[in-house]
Design a protein around this motif. Structure first.
Motif, mmCIF file in Angstrom:
data_model
loop_
_atom_site.group_PDB
_atom_site.id
_atom_site.type_symbol
_atom_site.label_atom_id
_atom_site.label_comp_id
_atom_site.label_asym_id
_atom_site.label_seq_id
_atom_site.Cartn_x
_atom_site.Cartn_y
_atom_site.Cartn_z
ATOM 1 N N HIS A 80 1.130 -0.763 -0.441
ATOM 2 C CA HIS A 80 -0.207 -0.181 -0.213
ATOM 3 C C HIS A 80 1.145 1.397 -0.080
ATOM 4 O O HIS A 80 0.559 1.721 -0.533
ATOM 5 C CB HIS A 80 -1.087 -0.019 1.270
ATOM 6 C CG HIS A 80 -2.284 0.868 1.268
ATOM 7 N ND1 HIS A 80 -1.929 2.147 1.338
ATOM 8 C CD2 HIS A 80 -3.765 1.176 0.838
ATOM 9 C CE1 HIS A 80 -2.670 3.065 1.454
ATOM 10 N NE2 HIS A 80 -3.470 2.469 1.435
ATOM 11 N N GLN A 81 2.033 1.480 1.329
ATOM 12 C CA GLN A 81 2.452 2.586 1.462
ATOM 13 C C GLN A 81 3.963 3.129 -0.774
ATOM 14 O O GLN A 81 3.261 4.013 -0.954
ATOM 15 C CB GLN A 81 4.011 2.472 1.840
ATOM 16 C CG GLN A 81 4.076 4.132 3.161
ATOM 17 C CD GLN A 81 4.776 3.246 3.751
ATOM 18 O OE1 GLN A 81 5.590 2.289 4.020
ATOM 19 N NE2 GLN A 81 6.033 4.424 4.290
ATOM 20 N N GLY A 82 4.237 1.468 -1.204
ATOM 21 C CA GLY A 82 4.964 1.878 -2.032
ATOM 22 C C GLY A 82 4.003 2.268 -2.977
ATOM 23 O O GLY A 82 4.348 3.024 -3.961
ATOM 24 N N ASP A 97 0.849 3.955 -3.163
ATOM 25 C CA ASP A 97 0.693 5.478 -2.649
ATOM 26 C C ASP A 97 2.038 6.324 -3.125
ATOM 27 O O ASP A 97 1.531 7.543 -4.107
ATOM 28 C CB ASP A 97 0.351 5.486 -1.232
ATOM 29 C CG ASP A 97 0.414 7.054 -0.931
ATOM 30 O OD1 ASP A 97 -1.006 6.992 -1.740
ATOM 31 O OD2 ASP A 97 0.956 7.459 0.194
ATOM 32 N N ALA A 98 2.611 6.280 -3.048
ATOM 33 C CA ALA A 98 3.954 6.504 -3.219
ATOM 34 C C ALA A 98 4.006 7.397 -5.233
ATOM 35 O O ALA A 98 4.940 8.214 -5.163
ATOM 36 C CB ALA A 98 5.258 6.345 -2.641
ATOM 37 N N ARG A 122 1.140 8.999 -5.827
ATOM 38 C CA ARG A 122 1.567 10.561 -5.872
ATOM 39 C C ARG A 122 1.866 11.587 -7.021
ATOM 40 O O ARG A 122 1.795 12.274 -7.333
ATOM 41 C CB ARG A 122 2.185 10.530 -4.576
ATOM 42 C CG ARG A 122 2.068 12.066 -3.708
ATOM 43 C CD ARG A 122 3.062 11.914 -2.008
ATOM 44 N NE ARG A 122 1.592 11.830 -1.440
ATOM 45 C CZ ARG A 122 1.378 10.556 -1.001
ATOM 46 N NH1 ARG A 122 2.482 10.111 -1.209
ATOM 47 N NH2 ARG A 122 1.058 10.551 0.313
#
Length: 333
Positions: A80-82, A84-85, A88
């Motif tokens: 999820h974090q990757g 999202d980055a 963005r």
């Protein structure tokens, strides 16, 4: 104008931004002609190793769109974090005013996975209409077809299709632990197995095995096996599949056997979907292994054995343009 080539019968970091005219024929202007009020849309192709994005609006109605290549935003690959980055950075690069986004994502198999990606896209493109589909869906759109069967062979493999009645069918695409036979990872895994077979048979390494060991800086088959287990990521090993297929084209016996096995599995995927939906449907081949390696594509085409070989085609533009077309359809809906 047709967006696919007829198949011969014989046969992270900073994003990279550029302009592209590819796929212009699939993105036809509205009947009233382009205007400054033409909404901006974004197409995304999210694969296991990279994300391909194209922004399309009135300023690009002449056939050029803003094209971005970024790291993968695939949730199963980078989390999820990757993801999202990456999204963005893409949002910052394409700018504001996006009214619709369609993302074709590998592994977007369940409503839950599509909902997570849709939520991320909604966050980065507030107010835009969002649609998340499996990446095979955008291949069909990129081919300019509403009905047909898509066979994709890249890192993994999958076949999907839809007929004129709206019925859908799928075969494969289960990931490297459960399937993906005929994809790049599977091809290289078979090459590693060949290295071990030769080693334990007391044979000198063949041409393909020597090339594979040189490419991976391993001195023998046992070290190659250790490397395979030490770094099991499918994308890492799939990058070596062209080495095997190029040697097959040159006639290396071991590589030819592996290519034939891959063709058998890929053709089986396509035949299953065609059998469910109708043998009269066109078959579109996509993915780097089929688009870039004509020997493999030809072997698959022969094994599928449709009555009309001209209905088998190779996708001649990148799938992301199918995502752009689906995003444009969201605006029209």
């Amino acid at each position: 104008m047709e967006e696919v080539q007829q198949f011969p019968e014989n046969g992270g970091g900073s994003p990279s931004v550029e302009s592209t005219a590819a796929g212009a024929s699939a993105l036809k202007a509205d009947a009233t002609g382009p205007s400054e009020t033409t909404p901006a849309v974004l197409g995304l192709h999210i694969g296991g190793s990279k994300t391909h994005a194209v922004r399309w609006d009135a300023t690009h109605a002449n056939g050029e769109g803003m094209e971005i290549t970024e790291a993968s935003a695939n949730l199963s690959s980078v989390g999820h974090q990757g993801a999202d980055a990456v999204l963005r950075r893409i949002a910052a690069s394409v700018g504001s005013g996006i009214e619709a986004v369609c993302a074709g994502a590998a592994g977007a198999d369940t409503p839950a996975s599509r909902a997570v990606l849709s939520a991320l896209l909604t966050e980065h493109f507030p107010g835009a209409r969002i649609e998340v589909v499996h990446d095979t869906r955008i291949v069909l759109a990129a081919a300019g077809l509403d009905a047909g069967v898509v066979l994709v062979a890249g890192t993994g493999s999958v076949a999907w299709g839809r007929n004129g009645d709206g019925m859908e069918a799928r075969s494969g695409g289960y990931g490297y632990l459960l399937g993906d036979e005929g994809g790049g990872y599977s091809v290289v895994r078979d090459a590693v197995r060949e290295a071990l077979r030769e080693y334990y048979a007391g044979l000198e390494p063949g041409t393909m095995v020597r090339a594979l060991m040189a490419a991976t800086a391993n001195v023998d088959a046992l070290q190659l096996m250790d490397s395979f287990y030490a770094k099991p990521e499918p994308d890492h090993w799939a990058t070596l599949a062209p080495l095997v297929l190029e040697l097959a084209a040159e006639g290396d016996h071991a590589a030819v056997r592996i290519q034939a096995e891959a063709a058998h599995h890929l053709a089986a995927l396509a035949r299953q979907v065609l059998g469910e939906l109708g043998l009269d449907l066109p078959l579109v081949m996509a993915g780097s292994l089929l688009v870039n390696h004509s020997e493999l594509a030809g072997a698959v085409a022969r094994k599928v054995s449709l009555e009309d070989p001209s209905s088998i085609r190779i996708l001649s533009q990148t799938p992301v343009h199918g995502a752009v077309e689906l995003a444009r359809q969201l605006i029209k809906a």
